[in-house]
Enzyme design. Structure first.
Site, short mmCIF file in Angstrom:
data_model
loop_
_atom_site.label_atom_id
_atom_site.label_comp_id
_atom_site.label_asym_id
_atom_site.label_seq_id
_atom_site.Cartn_x
_atom_site.Cartn_y
_atom_site.Cartn_z
CB CYS A 157 -0.87 0.05 1.25
SG CYS A 157 -1.80 -1.44 1.65
CG HIS B 35 -2.18 4.93 -1.29
ND1 HIS B 35 -2.82 5.74 -2.20
CD2 HIS B 35 -2.72 3.69 -1.47
CE1 HIS B 35 -3.71 5.04 -2.89
NE2 HIS B 35 -3.67 3.78 -2.47
NE ARG C 212 -11.27 4.03 -4.30
CZ ARG C 212 -10.30 3.55 -5.08
NH1 ARG C 212 -10.00 2.27 -5.04
NH2 ARG C 212 -9.64 4.35 -5.88
CB CYS D 292 -6.25 -0.83 -3.14
SG CYS D 292 -6.51 0.87 -3.70
#
Ligand code: HEC
Length: 304
Positions: free
Chosen positions: A218, A222, A261, A265
């Protein structure tokens, strides 16, 4: 004499406990402040910082399409904080927010009686606490997310649980979040025991673990990747990533939950996402929510 010793021991025990209670979030707080510093430095001036943060980006684009001098609070709207073009479209969408309908439906669900006469209102008398989820339940020794709390309420009243991605679940959360937002609440996640600290650490580890054949975490997208372009989207920052859910997503053409959501991902990473009410998912949400501590509750919202 005896009672004096007891009092002294009690005092020592209590002061040690309170000392520890204020210390369990020490590492997490360090993580949070470092992350804010990182994003503020990165988006102080994307073009000027190209060599350090955006070596493969187009210099012209960085100069003209990125907002400058961003501060902590700006990150509450995700990538719209820096992506000027996307922000323009976002502002247009916000003029007639497509999630208004969901908030109204959520309000009806709030007081709709269950078969036993109770309602969601019985479980959630106070709707201004959205920014305190997930939290650790001392009785069950489990992490509780907003989604799992809502389904726990339904189950314990003999009602059928809701799907965790859309429909009633997302609508009721839209109403819940909106009430907290209107009350001016901020994210206020606590880490006050060893068990909570461990849960935070596991959530953080999930976030930084590389997965799938692309070996992506992640954080690659991000944290390091925040501000970079992937296909037609500018990647959002970890700070402020969960404050505005549920969202009405144009791609979904409806309102959906944070779990939906995030699972998208994880699937894109080539992995099977943890179940929405699993401890693994809730610990990840706990880490994410802690990293947004201090930001205003801002859901529901709209996204591409
Ligand atoms: C390959 C890159 C990539 C990886 C890895 C990735 N994401 Fe994303 N993520 C995206 C893209 C692209 C979007 C849509 C643009 C945006 O808002 O960042 C997105 C959006 C999101 C959003 C919504 C942000 C908003 O403002 O609405 C959340 C939350 C999120 N990701 C969490 C995660 C989590 C948690 C993980 C790890 C389990 C993860 N992502 C892994 C690419 C990625």
């Amino acid at each position: 004499m005896f009672s004096k010793i007891v009092t002294t021991i009690a005092f020592l025990v209590i002061s040690t406990i309170s000392l520890n209670a204020s210390n369990f979030n020490k590492e997490a707080e360090k993580d949070r402040l470092e992350m804010i510093k990182y994003f503020e430095a990165k988006f102080e001036d994307a073009a000027k910082n190209q060599a350090r943060f955006f070596p493969y980006s187009d210099a012209q684009e960085l100069e003209t399409k990125y907002e400058k001098n961003l501060k902590f609070l700006d990150f509450n709207i995700g990538s719209y904080a820096y992506a000027k073009d996307a922000k323009f479209q976002y502002d247009e969408l916000k003029e007639m927010p497509p999630y208004e309908d969901a908030i109204e439906k959520g309000e009806e669900l709030y007081t709709k009686p269950f078969l036993n006469g109770n309602s969601l209102q019985t479980c959630f008398p106070d709707l201004t606490i959205a920014g305190t989820f997930p939290y650790y339940d001392e009785k069950t020794k489990k992490m509780v997310s907003l989604t799992s709390a809502i389904n726990d309420c339904l189950r314990s009243n003999g009602e059928k649980e809701w799907g965790t991605r859309k429909g009633s679940m997302a609508e009721f959360q839209a109403y819940f979040l909106n009430e907290s937002k209107e009350a001016g609440k901020i994210f206020d996640i606590k880490i006050e025991s060893q068990a909570q600290k461990d849960a935070y650490e596991r959530g953080k580890e999930y976030y930084y673990t590389q997965r799938g054949y692309l070996k992506l975490a992640c954080s690659n997208c991000h944290v390091d990747g925040a501000g970079k372009r992937v296909r037609n989207e500018i990647l959002s920052p970890l700070v402020g990533q969960v404050t505005h859910f549920p969202v009405y997503r144009l791609k979904w053409d409806e309102i959906g939950t944070l779990e939906r959501r995030i699972s998208g991902c994880v699937v894109d990473q080539g992995q099977v996402p943890p179940k929405d009410e699993s401890q693994e998912m809730i610990e990840l949400l706990y880490f994410l929510a802690y990293m947004s501590n201090g930001l205003p509750v801002d859901g529901p919202d709209v996204r591409k």
